[in-house]
Design a protein around this motif. Structure first.
Motif: not given
Lengths: 491, 483
Positions: A185, A332, A336
């Motif tokens: 991140y 991630r 997202e």
């Protein structure tokens, strides 16, 4: 466990920082360039050169340290770690020894069925990577020569040293997974174990119950440079069994470095620590100490993004099941994707359901990832809206999604093109219903005499005539209404 | 006059060239001829770049007056110590290890010389990797003292000192780790300055002891030394230890309070040198300056401290010469013997001695007792000077305890050679600027006096040195080079 010892595991993780240039010179850090094409006098260690620190590397290192709950030292320094090896051009590595960049951090792991547990981080320091040797021949033993590639020499690394807090291979796996998630991140590294941008050495020792000495004094085996998280886990599992067997046989475990053989799942001895180097660390005289102002450090803290534990809390509060939360948090790109979709669509769970089933299946099939998926989050949302409005059934939506992946077109366009869309116009549908009731009078009679199944048959006929575009529950209601209406008339 | 161009100061050559009184080619040609005549008997150069120098000169002759003026070294021949890397000339550090080495880049100071219009005449001899005080430890040949050929010119910048003293060049670059500019300047009767640590970029200086090394100017007059110093000084983005240019502290134009450290006149000093310095101090006093006795109590630990820190850093800096990538390499069966044979045959005995000393000092179990203790004493020595400069403007002392010694005199006694560095190593340990100036003679051999100032007071030091220089007779060339 009924064993007579505890498993003690500590991990040293090297992370290549994602800077454009190397730690002490301007050379590119890009992976995969022709050997020695990304070198200059500085990273070749030519006579007379001097290192100049890369401020972006320092920023990324500090960002990592703060995200891992470390205290960043306002004063740290660089040291030379000295040893001879052909991949080390200056015969020393610029690293940090007794005053590292950051200390006293932790990572929280979530072992299934147990309470969350903190694994301590002893220190994080900055250092330069070494080059690479390409051995000519099958194995190192019978290599006829070695070629030195110094493209990687000088690439910035952080070394993250954990406390010996892990008690099983599974905990080590969880620690690595969580560490990688946190770093992912931060945009600090590519984190590709197969390319070496994330590397892990595992220290494994067994502590007999009743042992009073310090952990440092336990014979420790270091498993070096394993190329995947899965293999770190396998290496540790093997090592625990190997050492346990030795203890049971009354043998002495020697402190040594071992490699891991992927094909056999075993570790093998590389060098014993008795012949270990004296690295003769001393402060790097070519670099002034690194002074970071508390204000600057705080500014880096403020600039941190939402991190896995906060994301977990957020996702759970939206009613997403724990299992799905973990999948999103640890990937991630998936998170997202979800986040982008959730901004435009209110049903968080519906997004997750579609993402982790059909979208996930299709991207894997096509060799895509959530970041590169043909169908973008906004397009998925559009499809989900068509379901929510009742324009598409779930079954139809699956087909539309596949078509979206194949053509790259939006859901709306595909629905129009194929004449899909559920018929929601009651008047139009009523005509079909009446037609069916007319041609199947005996079935209507069956229904009226109490045969419930007859209704399903009638609904099926309507669906057939509408090529599946009618909404079944609507058809159901319209047929019932039509039959009871005609009864009322006839009676 | 024009056939005696080699006798001129750099400042004068530049003026004459700018005024169009003489061409750069004439200047360079005259120096090359003089060099060819005298260097065979001295051995100051390891490499003479005659063709490049003449080509540079011809280019300079095409410059307009404005272009000549803009470049402070236009018309000036310069020699560069051969531990400073040059792209178009070999850089050997006077070591077998780098015998055929050409660097693919120029040192920052070399870039600055070119940009200032200076003519690079070649590379000068030194003790191998700048380790030594006599230039006898060059792997190629010794350099002789222009004043008495059976004596050493000092070192390690002995080649640059001899070249300047013999008129082969008016100015030269040296490097100073423990006195390597000042001591040969003293032995050869010229001016040699070690600037404040960090004032001149070290990028491209082959490292001996990184925390002590500093490049500096050597010349026959203070104003020539200042000319060269102002070209090479300044921060460098490629050297993280170079200092930002701060406004130069104001120079107090005398009379000065001059501190004379009594520890520099105690055991070990040749009384004849002591007498020369005493007479020198009397001149200063007669000129109205105040001479004060002062104490630098940790001076007695300076040599020991220096000979722990410098070899420790050297052992690390010289580890890269392993035969793998460049330079000398021995064929070997395996990696370890490649290292062993290359380093055994590539390095000379003095370099090996220091690598061993330094490696030992950094070894596990000895680090605290040696290296760390030395660093603490280094701080004490610096504090000695801090305290001294609260009371005086400059510290003045002999540069060396003796005059130039004969070849071989200290071969079997390295400790005696090390002790000769006693007055110079303190400036490196404390990082402060120091300049050696001619102070007189002992039996036809020059004696040097050293002026030291507080860190960053380089300009003040040069101003004072120039004023002090006026109290002495001007430089005269050694008889043998006067033709």
């Amino acid at each position: 466990m009924s064993e007579a010892f505890d498993v003690i595991i500590g991990l040293e993780v090297h992370v290549e920082l994602k800077t454009a240039s190397k730690l002490f010179c301007c050379c590119s850090t890009a992976f995969g360039a022709p050997p020695n094409s990304q070198t200059c006098p500085v990273c070749l260690g030519l006579p007379g050169v001097l290192p100049v620190p890369n401020s972006e590397a320092i920023r990324l290192a500090v960002r990592s340290a703060l995200a891992l709950n470390c205290q960043v030292r306002p004063f740290s320094k660089f040291d030379r770690k000295q040893y001879f090896y052909p991949d080390l051009p200056k015969a020393y590595q610029i690293s940090q020894y007794d005053q590292p960049l950051a200390e006293f951090g932790w990572v929280t792991i979530h072992p299934s069925g147990e309470e969350a547990k903190r694994v301590g981080i002893r220190r994080i320091h900055l250092e330069e990577d070494a080059g690479k040797l390409n051995h000519l021949g099958q194995r190192l033993g019978d290599a006829v020569g070695s070629l030195v590639d110094l493209n990687r020499a000088g690439v910035p690394l952080i070394e993250i040293v954990s406390e010996p807090d892990m008690r099983s291979a599974e905990e080590a796996r969880l620690y690595l997974t969580e560490l990688r998630a946190v770093l992912s991140y931060l945009d600090v590294s590519d984190l590709r174990m197969e390319e070496g941008s994330l590397r892990c050495d595992a220290n494994v020792s067994l502590r007999p119950h009743g042992y009073q000495g310090s952990l440092e004094e336990l014979p420790r085996v270091e498993i070096k440079n394993v190329n995947s998280i899965r293999n770190v886990q396998r290496g540790i599992e093997y090592e625990v069994v190997r050492q346990a067997d030795m203890l049971k046989r009354g043998e002495r475990i020697v402190r040594e470095t071992r490699g891991f053989d992927d094909s056999t799942g075993r570790t093998y001895s590389q060098r014993s620590k008795e012949e270990a180097h004296d690295y003769r660390y001393f402060p790097e005289p070519d670099l002034p100490p690194l002074r970071l102002s508390p204000e600057w450090i705080e500014a880096q803290r403020t600039a941190l993004p939402l991190l896995p534990d906060a994301i977990r809390r957020d996702l759970r509060s939206r009613g997403i099941p724990d299992k799905d939360v973990e999948v999103l948090v640890l990937d991630r790109e998936a998170y997202e994707y979800w986040k982008d979709a959730a901004q435009a669509f209110s049903d968080d769970r519906l997004i997750v359901n579609w993402m982790l089933s059909d979208v996930s299946r299709l991207i894997h099939l096509r060799g895509e990832t959530f970041a590169t998926a043909t169908v973008r989050p906004a397009q998925l949302v559009e499809l989900l809206k068509l379901i929510q409005e009742g324009t598409l059934s779930g079954r139809m939506a699956k087909d539309v999604l596949e078509a979206m992946f194949e053509t790259g077109q939006d859901a709306q366009a595909l629905v129009k093109q194929k004449g899909l869309s559920q018929i929601t116009d009651e008047e139009a549908l009523m005509q079909v219903v009446n037609q069916v009731l007319e041609t199947h009078r005996h079935v209507v009679a069956d229904y009226l005499s109490g045969k419930e199944k007859a209704l399903a048959y009638l609904v099926g006929q309507v669906m057939k005539l509408t090529r599946g575009q009618a909404k079944p529950d609507l058809v159901n209601r319209l047929i019932k209404e039509a039959i009871s209406g005609s009864q009322a008339v006839s009676s | 006059m024009s056939n005696r161009l080699w006798t001129e100061e750099a400042v004068r050559l530049h003026e004459m060239f700018v005024a169009g009184k003489v061409s750069c080619e004439e200047i360079v040609q005259d120096h090359l001829e003089h060099l060819a005549a005298v260097d065979p008997g001295i051995g100051a150069f390891l490499h003479v770049a005659a063709d490049q120098a003449l080509a540079q000169a011809k280019e300079a002759d095409r410059w307009s007056t404005e272009e000549r003026q803009m470049r402070p070294l236009s018309g000036v021949p310069i020699a560069v110590k051969d531990n400073i890397v040059t792209q178009r000339m070999p850089t050997t550090a006077a070591s077998r290890m780098l015998e055929k080495f050409y660097a693919p880049y120029n040192a920052t100071v070399v870039e600055k010389l070119y940009a200032a219009g200076g003519i690079l005449m070649g590379k000068t001899n030194l003790d191998e990797f700048a380790m030594g005080s006599s230039t006898e430890h060059s792997a190629f040949h010794p350099t002789r003292n222009p004043w008495q050929r059976d004596r050493v010119p000092g070192g390690s910048s002995g080649g640059s000192a001899a070249a300047v003293a013999a008129g082969m060049v008016p100015i030269a670059l040296g490097s100073d780790t423990g006195g390597s500019i000042r001591q040969p300047a003293a032995y050869c009767g010229i001016v040699g300055m070690k600037p404040t640590y960090g004032r001149v970029s070290r990028y491209g200086l082959i490292a001996f002891a990184s925390s002590l090394d500093q490049i500096g100017p050597m010349a026959r007059t203070v104003r020539d030394a200042a000319l060269l110093y102002h070209v090479i000084e300044g921060p460098d983005a490629r050297d993280a230890t170079s200092l930002p240019l701060t406004a130069s502290p104001p120079t107090r134009s005398g009379p000065w309070r001059i501190g004379v450290p009594r520890e520099y006149f105690q055991e070990g000093i040749d009384p004849r040198v002591g007498d020369v310095i005493d007479r020198y101090l009397r001149r200063l006093s007669d000129a109205g300056h105040e001479i004060r006795d002062l104490s630098l109590p940790h001076t007695r630990y300076a040599v020991a401290t220096y000979y722990l820190i410098a070899p420790a850093e050297a052992s690390s800096n010289l580890a890269r010469y392993d035969g793998v990538r460049y330079g000398f390499r021995c064929d070997a069966r395996d990696l370890v013997s490649l290292y062993e044979r290359t380093r055994d045959e590539g390095f000379g005995p003095e370099v090996k001695r220091r690598i061993l000393l330094g490696t030992h000092a950094l070894s596990s179990g000895y680090y605290d007792a040696y290296y760390l203790t030395a660093q603490k004493v280094r701080t004490l020595i610096r504090q000695d000077f801090d305290a001294a400069f609260n009371a005086v403007d400059f510290v003045v002392a002999p540069t060396t305890p003796d005059v130039a010694f004969r070849f071989g005199e200290r071969d079997d006694d390295p400790l005696k050679m090390y002790l000769g560095d006693i007055y110079t190593v303190t400036a490196n340990l404390a990082g402060l600027p120091a300049i050696s100036l001619p102070a007189g003679w002992v039996d036809g051999l020059p004696v040097g006096v050293q002026w030291m100032a507080r860190p960053l007071f380089d300009n003040a030091l040069l101003d004072a040195a120039q004023a002090a220089e006026a109290l002495m007779p001007p430089f005269q060339f050694p008889q043998e080079v006067r033709e």
